[in-house]
Design a protein around this motif. Sequence first.
Motif, PDB file in Angstrom:
ATOM      1  N   LEU A   1       0.828  -1.198   0.000  1.00 43.59           N
ATOM      2  CA  LEU A   1       0.000   0.000   0.000  1.00 43.59           C
ATOM      3  C   LEU A   1       0.866   1.254   0.000  1.00 43.59           C
ATOM      4  O   LEU A   1       0.615   2.189  -0.767  1.00 43.59           O
ATOM      5  CB  LEU A   1      -0.941   0.006   1.201  1.00 43.59           C
ATOM      6  CG  LEU A   1      -1.793   1.259   1.353  1.00 43.59           C
ATOM      7  CD1 LEU A   1      -2.673   1.483   0.127  1.00 43.59           C
ATOM      8  CD2 LEU A   1      -2.642   1.174   2.615  1.00 43.59           C
TER       9      LEU A   1
ATOM     10  N   VAL B   1      -2.754   5.275  -5.316  1.00 39.46           N
ATOM     11  CA  VAL B   1      -3.786   5.108  -4.290  1.00 39.46           C
ATOM     12  C   VAL B   1      -3.805   6.390  -3.460  1.00 39.46           C
ATOM     13  O   VAL B   1      -2.750   6.980  -3.197  1.00 39.46           O
ATOM     14  CB  VAL B   1      -3.491   3.886  -3.380  1.00 39.46           C
ATOM     15  CG1 VAL B   1      -4.464   3.782  -2.225  1.00 39.46           C
ATOM     16  CG2 VAL B   1      -3.518   2.602  -4.198  1.00 39.46           C
ATOM     17  N   ARG B   2      -4.996   6.800  -3.060  1.00 37.83           N
ATOM     18  CA  ARG B   2      -5.121   8.002  -2.228  1.00 37.83           C
ATOM     19  C   ARG B   2      -4.305   7.840  -0.954  1.00 37.83           C
ATOM     20  O   ARG B   2      -4.230   6.763  -0.373  1.00 37.83           O
ATOM     21  CB  ARG B   2      -6.586   8.233  -1.862  1.00 37.83           C
ATOM     22  CG  ARG B   2      -7.423   8.625  -3.038  1.00 37.83           C
ATOM     23  CD  ARG B   2      -8.862   8.872  -2.721  1.00 37.83           C
ATOM     24  NE  ARG B   2      -9.170   8.966  -1.294  1.00 37.83           N
ATOM     25  CZ  ARG B   2     -10.397   8.869  -0.814  1.00 37.83           C
ATOM     26  NH1 ARG B   2     -11.414   8.661  -1.614  1.00 37.83           N
ATOM     27  NH2 ARG B   2     -10.610   8.975   0.475  1.00 37.83           N
TER      28      ARG B   2
ATOM     29  N   VAL C   1      -5.816   6.267   2.452  1.00 39.53           N
ATOM     30  CA  VAL C   1      -6.250   4.867   2.501  1.00 39.53           C
ATOM     31  C   VAL C   1      -5.275   4.081   3.373  1.00 39.53           C
ATOM     32  O   VAL C   1      -4.059   4.214   3.238  1.00 39.53           O
ATOM     33  CB  VAL C   1      -6.313   4.261   1.082  1.00 39.53           C
ATOM     34  CG1 VAL C   1      -6.645   2.775   1.138  1.00 39.53           C
ATOM     35  CG2 VAL C   1      -7.338   5.005   0.237  1.00 39.53           C
TER      36      VAL C   1
ATOM     37  N   ASP D   1      -8.348  -0.191   6.131  1.00 35.24           N
ATOM     38  CA  ASP D   1      -9.472   0.174   5.256  1.00 35.24           C
ATOM     39  C   ASP D   1      -9.680  -0.886   4.181  1.00 35.24           C
ATOM     40  O   ASP D   1     -10.810  -1.286   3.891  1.00 35.24           O
ATOM     41  CB  ASP D   1      -9.206   1.510   4.546  1.00 35.24           C
ATOM     42  CG  ASP D   1      -9.194   2.714   5.448  1.00 35.24           C
ATOM     43  OD1 ASP D   1      -9.756   2.658   6.562  1.00 35.24           O
ATOM     44  OD2 ASP D   1      -8.592   3.735   5.036  1.00 35.24           O
ATOM     45  N   LEU D   2      -8.578  -1.328   3.577  1.00 31.00           N
ATOM     46  CA  LEU D   2      -8.675  -2.313   2.493  1.00 31.00           C
ATOM     47  C   LEU D   2      -9.193  -3.653   2.995  1.00 31.00           C
ATOM     48  O   LEU D   2     -10.034  -4.285   2.350  1.00 31.00           O
ATOM     49  CB  LEU D   2      -7.319  -2.471   1.805  1.00 31.00           C
ATOM     50  CG  LEU D   2      -6.770  -1.213   1.131  1.00 31.00           C
ATOM     51  CD1 LEU D   2      -5.383  -1.480   0.565  1.00 31.00           C
ATOM     52  CD2 LEU D   2      -7.720  -0.708   0.053  1.00 31.00           C
TER      53      LEU D   2
ATOM     54  N   LEU E   1     -12.812  -3.236   3.679  1.00 31.16           N
ATOM     55  CA  LEU E   1     -13.530  -3.182   2.408  1.00 31.16           C
ATOM     56  C   LEU E   1     -13.780  -4.581   1.857  1.00 31.16           C
ATOM     57  O   LEU E   1     -14.911  -4.940   1.505  1.00 31.16           O
ATOM     58  CB  LEU E   1     -12.726  -2.348   1.406  1.00 31.16           C
ATOM     59  CG  LEU E   1     -13.294  -2.206   0.009  1.00 31.16           C
ATOM     60  CD1 LEU E   1     -14.571  -1.389   0.047  1.00 31.16           C
ATOM     61  CD2 LEU E   1     -12.264  -1.545  -0.898  1.00 31.16           C
TER      62      LEU E   1
ATOM     63  N   ILE F   1     -10.807   4.183  -4.146  1.00 25.27           N
ATOM     64  CA  ILE F   1      -9.517   4.334  -3.440  1.00 25.27           C
ATOM     65  C   ILE F   1      -8.459   4.973  -4.340  1.00 25.27           C
ATOM     66  O   ILE F   1      -7.376   5.291  -3.886  1.00 25.27           O
ATOM     67  CB  ILE F   1      -8.987   2.987  -2.877  1.00 25.27           C
ATOM     68  CG1 ILE F   1      -8.619   2.008  -3.978  1.00 25.27           C
ATOM     69  CG2 ILE F   1      -9.974   2.404  -1.882  1.00 25.27           C
ATOM     70  CD1 ILE F   1      -7.851   0.800  -3.515  1.00 25.27           C
ATOM     71  N   SER F   2      -8.806   5.141  -5.612  1.00 21.13           N
ATOM     72  CA  SER F   2      -7.863   5.729  -6.556  1.00 21.13           C
ATOM     73  C   SER F   2      -7.880   7.257  -6.433  1.00 21.13           C
ATOM     74  O   SER F   2      -8.916   7.839  -6.140  1.00 21.13           O
ATOM     75  CB  SER F   2      -8.235   5.340  -7.985  1.00 21.13           C
ATOM     76  OG  SER F   2      -8.190   3.939  -8.129  1.00 21.13           O
TER      77      SER F   2
END
Length: 185
Positions: free
Chosen positions: A131, A140-141, A144, A148-149, A152, A181-182
């Motif tokens: 990440l 990826v922002r 994030v 979170d992932l 999700l 998330i992008s």
Amino acid sequence: MPGQRADARRNYAQILAVAEQEVALHGAEASLEQIARVAGVGSATVRRHFPSRRELLEAVFRGRIEDLAERARELAASHDARSALLEWLDALTDYATTARGLAAALALDEATPEHVHACSTQLVGAVDPLLLEAVRAGEVRADVTTADLVALVTGIALATEHHADPAGQARRLLALAVVGISPER
């Protein structure tokens, strides 16, 4: 387990084998009493080896979680940070939708943060580098997190578990979530 008597090691192995079958059939809420009955031991024996449901679920899922963590470490060497992270998320999604109970076990961790869940901890430790590299690459922002992932994917797996094609629906929802998330372009 090395210091245990042979019968205690056999009981542990038998309980774990039965628990894997029961969790596959009934998910994270598989009956501990049923596990004890099928394993041919008393409930107290199950609780002696696995004092909590969480510890039992961790043992059931340990091998596959280790495989997912190892896959994340392998992907960390990739030159395409976004593809590496998405490949790993696909692998987690596939497993979470086919291993009944995993998503619920991971969700249980989110609901009770005062208890560190070994599965989540191992995943977070392995995926953080993936990440971070995707964030550094602008793929990826920055806000994030690995948690979170995992949340999700857990939510997607729980939402699709009764769908006619849980894995297909989960992959579709993950593709939609990836847009979220992008970074904005």
